[in-house]
Design a protein around this motif. Structure first.
Motif, PDB file in Angstrom:
ATOM      1  N   ASN A  47       0.805  -1.232   0.000  1.00 22.09           N
ATOM      2  CA  ASN A  47       0.000   0.000   0.000  1.00 22.09           C
ATOM      3  C   ASN A  47       0.834   1.278   0.000  1.00 22.09           C
ATOM      4  O   ASN A  47       0.310   2.362   0.271  1.00 22.09           O
ATOM      5  CB  ASN A  47      -0.984   0.017   1.183  1.00 22.09           C
ATOM      6  CG  ASN A  47      -2.028  -1.073   1.062  1.00 22.09           C
ATOM      7  OD1 ASN A  47      -2.567  -1.306  -0.027  1.00 22.09           O
ATOM      8  ND2 ASN A  47      -2.307  -1.767   2.153  1.00 22.09           N
ATOM      9  N   GLN A 189       1.196  -8.467  10.923  1.00 25.61           N
ATOM     10  CA  GLN A 189       0.220  -7.390  10.695  1.00 25.61           C
ATOM     11  C   GLN A 189       0.740  -6.066  11.239  1.00 25.61           C
ATOM     12  O   GLN A 189       0.567  -5.018  10.623  1.00 25.61           O
ATOM     13  CB  GLN A 189      -1.118  -7.754  11.357  1.00 25.61           C
ATOM     14  CG  GLN A 189      -2.230  -6.733  11.138  1.00 25.61           C
ATOM     15  CD  GLN A 189      -2.531  -6.487   9.672  1.00 25.61           C
ATOM     16  OE1 GLN A 189      -2.409  -7.377   8.828  1.00 25.61           O
ATOM     17  NE2 GLN A 189      -2.933  -5.263   9.349  1.00 25.61           N
ATOM     18  N   ARG A 192       3.183  -4.692   8.771  1.00 28.41           N
ATOM     19  CA  ARG A 192       2.480  -4.112   7.621  1.00 28.41           C
ATOM     20  C   ARG A 192       1.956  -2.715   7.943  1.00 28.41           C
ATOM     21  O   ARG A 192       2.093  -1.773   7.146  1.00 28.41           O
ATOM     22  CB  ARG A 192       1.311  -5.010   7.209  1.00 28.41           C
ATOM     23  CG  ARG A 192       1.716  -6.340   6.609  1.00 28.41           C
ATOM     24  CD  ARG A 192       0.521  -7.065   6.015  1.00 28.41           C
ATOM     25  NE  ARG A 192       0.847  -8.447   5.711  1.00 28.41           N
ATOM     26  CZ  ARG A 192       0.597  -9.469   6.509  1.00 28.41           C
ATOM     27  NH1 ARG A 192      -0.017  -9.260   7.671  1.00 28.41           N
ATOM     28  NH2 ARG A 192       0.944 -10.690   6.175  1.00 28.41           N
ATOM     29  N   GLU A 193       1.347  -2.580   9.114  1.00 27.92           N
ATOM     30  CA  GLU A 193       0.779  -1.290   9.496  1.00 27.92           C
ATOM     31  C   GLU A 193       1.875  -0.242   9.689  1.00 27.92           C
ATOM     32  O   GLU A 193       1.702   0.921   9.320  1.00 27.92           O
ATOM     33  CB  GLU A 193      -0.054  -1.448  10.771  1.00 27.92           C
ATOM     34  CG  GLU A 193      -1.321  -2.263  10.562  1.00 27.92           C
ATOM     35  CD  GLU A 193      -2.123  -2.450  11.842  1.00 27.92           C
ATOM     36  OE1 GLU A 193      -1.771  -1.831  12.855  1.00 27.92           O
ATOM     37  OE2 GLU A 193      -3.106  -3.218  11.816  1.00 27.92           O
ATOM     38  N   LYS A 194       3.004  -0.653  10.250  1.00 20.13           N
ATOM     39  CA  LYS A 194       4.113   0.296  10.433  1.00 20.13           C
ATOM     40  C   LYS A 194       4.657   0.756   9.080  1.00 20.13           C
ATOM     41  O   LYS A 194       5.002   1.924   8.892  1.00 20.13           O
ATOM     42  CB  LYS A 194       5.224  -0.345  11.274  1.00 20.13           C
ATOM     43  CG  LYS A 194       4.932  -0.370  12.773  1.00 20.13           C
ATOM     44  CD  LYS A 194       6.105  -0.932  13.540  1.00 20.13           C
ATOM     45  CE  LYS A 194       5.890  -0.826  15.043  1.00 20.13           C
ATOM     46  NZ  LYS A 194       5.929   0.558  15.528  1.00 20.13           N
ATOM     47  N   GLU A 196       2.979   1.046   6.392  1.00 23.42           N
ATOM     48  CA  GLU A 196       1.975   1.942   5.816  1.00 23.42           C
ATOM     49  C   GLU A 196       1.917   3.296   6.513  1.00 23.42           C
ATOM     50  O   GLU A 196       1.109   4.154   6.158  1.00 23.42           O
ATOM     51  CB  GLU A 196       0.601   1.273   5.873  1.00 23.42           C
ATOM     52  CG  GLU A 196       0.488   0.053   4.967  1.00 23.42           C
ATOM     53  CD  GLU A 196      -0.804  -0.713   5.187  1.00 23.42           C
ATOM     54  OE1 GLU A 196      -1.705  -0.179   5.868  1.00 23.42           O
ATOM     55  OE2 GLU A 196      -0.913  -1.848   4.677  1.00 23.42           O
ATOM     56  N   GLY A 197       2.764   3.494   7.540  1.00 29.19           N
ATOM     57  CA  GLY A 197       2.815   4.791   8.209  1.00 29.19           C
ATOM     58  C   GLY A 197       1.990   4.869   9.470  1.00 29.19           C
ATOM     59  O   GLY A 197       1.902   5.933  10.092  1.00 29.19           O
ATOM     60  N   LYS A 198       1.359   3.763   9.836  1.00 27.70           N
ATOM     61  CA  LYS A 198       0.614   3.740  11.098  1.00 27.70           C
ATOM     62  C   LYS A 198       1.604   3.484  12.239  1.00 27.70           C
ATOM     63  O   LYS A 198       2.753   3.129  12.009  1.00 27.70           O
ATOM     64  CB  LYS A 198      -0.470   2.662  11.053  1.00 27.70           C
ATOM     65  CG  LYS A 198      -1.483   2.887   9.934  1.00 27.70           C
ATOM     66  CD  LYS A 198      -2.424   1.709   9.798  1.00 27.70           C
ATOM     67  CE  LYS A 198      -3.351   1.875   8.596  1.00 27.70           C
ATOM     68  NZ  LYS A 198      -4.217   0.704   8.395  1.00 27.70           N
ATOM     69  N   HIS A 199       1.154   3.641  13.470  1.00 26.71           N
ATOM     70  CA  HIS A 199       2.082   3.555  14.596  1.00 26.71           C
ATOM     71  C   HIS A 199       1.602   2.618  15.703  1.00 26.71           C
ATOM     72  O   HIS A 199       1.509   3.010  16.862  1.00 26.71           O
ATOM     73  CB  HIS A 199       2.340   4.951  15.167  1.00 26.71           C
ATOM     74  CG  HIS A 199       2.833   5.924  14.144  1.00 26.71           C
ATOM     75  ND1 HIS A 199       4.114   5.888  13.652  1.00 26.71           N
ATOM     76  CD2 HIS A 199       2.194   6.949  13.521  1.00 26.71           C
ATOM     77  CE1 HIS A 199       4.261   6.855  12.767  1.00 26.71           C
ATOM     78  NE2 HIS A 199       3.118   7.504  12.660  1.00 26.71           N
ATOM     79  N   PRO A 200       1.289   1.349  15.358  1.00 27.64           N
ATOM     80  CA  PRO A 200       0.931   0.412  16.427  1.00 27.64           C
ATOM     81  C   PRO A 200       2.156   0.082  17.269  1.00 27.64           C
ATOM     82  O   PRO A 200       3.266  -0.038  16.746  1.00 27.64           O
ATOM     83  CB  PRO A 200       0.434  -0.814  15.661  1.00 27.64           C
ATOM     84  CG  PRO A 200       1.160  -0.755  14.354  1.00 27.64           C
ATOM     85  CD  PRO A 200       1.313   0.702  14.042  1.00 27.64           C
TER      86      PRO A 200
END
Length: 523
Positions: A47, A189, A192-194, A196-200
């Motif tokens: 993504n 997962q 993947r989120e990291k 995509e620029g997310k910060h879990p």
């Protein structure tokens, strides 16, 4: 007639023109993309847009993204338990180079028509290439293996051990075990989120509730049953046959079932022990003439509780004989370290802190035996590192045990029987493995390398009994580490092999300070 033929020919001429024009434009379309090596429009990797980028630009973009996310902390949580690690510690690898190459080759096949179809399809529908993730399996298993060691609600299976002339059956407890497959998926997962620029940051450790099976007395009786057997030793061949006590239930199965019918944690079943005429001790030292390996560690003899525990575990193991191919199990020999058996509360690791627990200190016994077995070049079957770094051995050379879940096991991979001797006196714990040398025995060297230091955190706890600004250190804390241990085999001083024993991860222990300042706690 000619007019009718001409009328039929006109549509064919138009169709031919359309086909020629389509082929012309298709060729021009293909040539435009063939002369441009950049990734075509509407292509993404996990993504992340890579359209219009060259191969090197895409590589630089993802190198920056991956370098950034691997340094960030990830927290595994379960109730009040937390374990922090980084993706760098787990040595995250991706197939990003393959995916970038794949992105660069979209619409650049040898077939022009297929290229145009693929380009148009991607322009309309888009294409997202998914990365695959790979981790260092040794380190991942090291992290996973210690996660549930300190949980209060962890699963404990049924177990039993022989104590003198009694069989002690310990009823297991229902509890949670880690769903490792789901945990791996959750880590993937998060990656993947990291990307995509997310910060879990946090992952809740997935668990499965497991219940011990019913105690099977018939199965246990079959497992412990032995006929008495005399010891013998063939000096010419160096072959030893150790004695075996005859073992059987001292009561009927029906009587034993009545004993375990009561809801209790432990049950005692009387045994019938039949002694052989000739025991191994009667054969003397001839059967074990050579020292195959010896190793020692130091402990604080002034700490009476810990010294007592070390002494009890050592005495339980001292004199253990293993025939060729036979396996040593620390938990099977020592059993649970209960108050009834004389064990005392002493320092043990739990939740990143040092706490008092019955049997605290016996992991030094298992660790010292582990190193001795390595020096004797025996086959290690099962071993776990501590959750935190220990003081008496280098990182990667320790071996923790937890009765019912974590054990130290190794096999006698020699041609002849071996005997384990162990004694704890005046603060020195010494283990010796004796047997018969097989000629040209290798020299073993153990090497521990610390790959990374994991700094410990400091936690302040407000204590109203302390004056403003006054501080008292409750727990000193300790850094964690990521280590790798090697076994080097030499013959006549020349290195024959260097193999990785384990790659381990150790949690830092939190430094806890009591303070009389509320402001410091709230920071």
């Amino acid at each position: 007639m000619r007019r009718r033929k001409n009328r039929k020919a006109i549509p064919l001429i138009y169709l031919s023109i359309v086909i020629v024009v389509a082929l012309l434009f298709s060729t021009i379309f293909a040539l435009i993309y063939s002369t441009n090596s950049n990734i075509i429009n509407n292509v993404k990797i996990n993504n992340i847009k890579v359209s219009g980028l060259s191969k090197s630009e895409a590589e630089q973009k993802f190198e920056s993204i991956l370098n950034n996310i691997t340094e960030k902390a990830v927290v595994l949580k379960h109730g009040n338990y937390e374990k922090t690690f980084t993706l760098k510690q787990m040595e995250l690898e991706t197939n990003i180079m393959d995916k970038i190459y794949q992105a660069c080759t979209i619409g650049r096949d040898k077939n022009i028509i297929a290229n145009n179809y693929k380009i148009l399809s991607v322009l309309i529908n888009g294409q997202n290439l998914e990365l695959d993730f790979k981790y260092n399996e040794e380190i991942m298993q090291s992290i996973f293996s210690n996660l549930d060691a300190e949980w209060e609600e962890k699963f404990i299976d049924n177990s039993y051990y022989i104590d003198g002339e009694n069989l002690v059956i310990v009823r297991g407890k229902s509890g949670n075990i880690i769903d490792t497959d789901t945990l791996r998926e959750n880590i993937d997962q998060l990656v993947r989120e990291k990307i995509e620029g997310k910060h879990p940051i946090e992952i809740e450790i997935p668990v499965i509730t497991k219940t011990p099976e019913e105690i099977d007395l018939e199965k246990i009786q079959k497992e412990i049953y032995k006929e008495p057997k005399d010891a013998s030793y063939n000096e010419k061949e160096g072959k030893l046959s150790i004695h075996a006590d005859g073992v059987d239930f001292g009561i009927s199965i029906e009587e034993a079932k009545q004993i375990i019918a009561e809801a209790k944690e432990e049950y005692t079943i009387p045994l019938k022990i039949t002694k052989p005429a000739i025991t191994t001790s009667m054969l003397g030292e001839d059967a074990f003439p050579d020292v195959l390996a010896s190793f020692s560690t130091r402990y604080d003899a002034s700490n009476i509780s810990r010294a007592t525990n070390i002494d009890l575990a050592s005495k339980a193991i001292d004199g253990t004989i293993l025939m060729p191919g036979e396996r040593f199990s620390f938990n099977a020999i020592v059993g649970p370290t209960t108050k009834a058996k004389g064990y005392k509360p002493a320092g043990a690791y739990a939740g990143g802190r040092l706490v008092e627990d019955y049997g605290g200190g016996i992991c030094q016994v298992s660790s010292t035996i582990y190193d001795t077995a390595l020096y004797a070049d025996l086959q290690i079957v099962e071993r776990y590192n501590h959750s935190s770094v220990v003081s008496y051995l280098d990182s990667g050379l320790d071996a923790t045990i937890t009765y019912g879940s974590r054990d130290l096991k190794f096999a006698n991979s020699k041609k002849y029987a071996i005997r384990i001797g162990i004694k704890a006196t005046n603060g020195i714990l010494e283990v010796e493995i004796k047997g018969i040398k097989e000629g040209n025995e290798p020299e073993i060297e153990l090497v521990s390398e610390t790959k990374e230091i994991i700094p410990c955190d400091t936690k302040y706890i407000y204590d109203s009994s302390l004056a403003e600004g006054q501080e008292v250190v409750e727990t000193g804390g300790a850094n964690g580490a990521k280590s790798i241990a090697y076994k080097i085999v030499k013959k006549k001083g020349i290195v024959q092999s260097k193999t990785v024993l384990s790659e381990d991860s150790y949690n830092p222990m939190v430094r806890i300070i009591k303070t009389g300042s509320k402001e410091k706690v709230n920071k």
